[in-house]
Design an enzyme around this catalytic site. Structure first.
Site, mmCIF file in Angstrom:
data_model
loop_
_atom_site.group_PDB
_atom_site.id
_atom_site.type_symbol
_atom_site.label_atom_id
_atom_site.label_comp_id
_atom_site.label_asym_id
_atom_site.label_seq_id
_atom_site.Cartn_x
_atom_site.Cartn_y
_atom_site.Cartn_z
ATOM 1 N N ASP A 16 7.596 -61.165 -46.716
ATOM 2 C CA ASP A 16 8.598 -62.225 -46.737
ATOM 3 C C ASP A 16 7.931 -63.600 -46.788
ATOM 4 O O ASP A 16 6.806 -63.771 -46.311
ATOM 5 C CB ASP A 16 9.474 -62.111 -45.475
ATOM 6 N N HIS A 33 6.655 -65.761 -55.896
ATOM 7 C CA HIS A 33 6.508 -64.318 -56.117
ATOM 8 C C HIS A 33 5.199 -64.014 -56.861
ATOM 9 O O HIS A 33 4.537 -63.017 -56.586
ATOM 10 C CB HIS A 33 7.707 -63.775 -56.901
ATOM 11 N N LEU A 127 -5.765 -43.708 -50.987
ATOM 12 C CA LEU A 127 -4.657 -44.515 -50.454
ATOM 13 C C LEU A 127 -3.396 -44.174 -51.249
ATOM 14 O O LEU A 127 -3.421 -44.185 -52.486
ATOM 15 C CB LEU A 127 -4.966 -46.009 -50.608
#
Ligand code: FPP
Length: 236
Positions: A16, A33, A127
């Site tokens: 956020d 972004h 991962l």
């Protein structure tokens, strides 16, 4: 290279603060972004280095469709670009990519990029990077519960795993419909740092904080910090 004996550690992040980061610099929100995508690259690398085994990133919620169309289009383009450009090095790093959430409302180009990224990284073992796009944990639970009633079958249908550490950047302290089921025994780490400013140092600090905690999973506090939820049954 990771071996199968590597302890599981699932970190989830609610990324956020992109919009406020951009506004504070007099930039349009999409610039936030884009800067956020740089943080994603850096944090994925850091996660591999810190032997994190699963990393779940909340990139776009079902509620984010309410944003201005230009911002939504920018985000969709950014996600498609990320999936197309980053796949080669992610695959070389041993990263497996999965995308959580609905696919039927996504632009075709993004849906295709997701399919390609998932196929070409499916052998990654170091991962497991899950990116949540058009995602709602409640919707995911409802869909999984429709015909699977045991907790084990439901967890399998959710296509993810228990979260050990849930990080939220940007100053707010809530889950926003992200991985509700999986976070039942997660440790939480909230920071004021906005996502575009969250880099490897902040990620390492969050992991150090997590590893300093004692996790009891509802029982007496026996476990040293860093024990993951894998294989532990909550007793309360
Ligand atoms: C929340 O910030 C962030 C989002 C809704 C988008 C997250 C997307 C990225 C970080 C882009 C790249 C992602 C990947 C996986 C490549 P906000 O816009 O709500 O910030 P604000 O609260 O300051 O307005």
């Amino acid at each position: 290279m990771q071996t199968n004996l590597q302890p599981k550690l699932h970190v989830a992040i609610i990324m956020d603060g992109n919009g406020r980061w951009a506004e504070a610099r007099g930039l349009p929100r999409p610039a936030g972004h884009e800067a956020g995508a740089d943080s994603v690259r850096a944090v994925v690398r850091a996660a591999v280095e810190h032997q994190v085994t699963a990393l779940s990133l909340y990139a776009f919620s079902t509620y984010n469709w309410r944003r201005p169309p230009a911002e939504v289009a920018g985000l969709m383009g950014l996600l498609r670009h990320f999936l197309m450009i980053e796949v080669p090095w992610l695959r070389d790093f041993g990263v497996r990519i999965s995308v959580l959430g609905r696919r039927d409302r996504l632009p075709l180009g993004l849906a295709r990029a997701i399919g390609h990224a998932e196929r070409s990284t499916r052998d990654g073992r170091r991962l497991h990077l899950r990116i949540a796009i058009d995602y709602s944990a409640r919707d995911a639970i409802l869909a999984a519960a429709a015909d699977h009633l045991t907790a084990e079958a439901l967890a399998e249908r959710l296509a993810t795993e228990d979260v050990d550490l849930m990080i939220r950047t940007g100053g707010d302290q809530r889950l926003s419909d992200f991985l509700l089921w999986e976070s039942a025994y997660a440790e939480f780490y909230f920071t004021e740092v906005k996502w575009p400013d969250f880099g490897p140092d902040e990620f390492a600090a969050a992991l150090a904080d997590y590893r300093s905690r004692t996790r009891s999973f509802g029982g007496v506090r026996p476990s040293p910090a860093g024990l993951t939820s894998a294989g532990n049954s909550p007793s309360a």
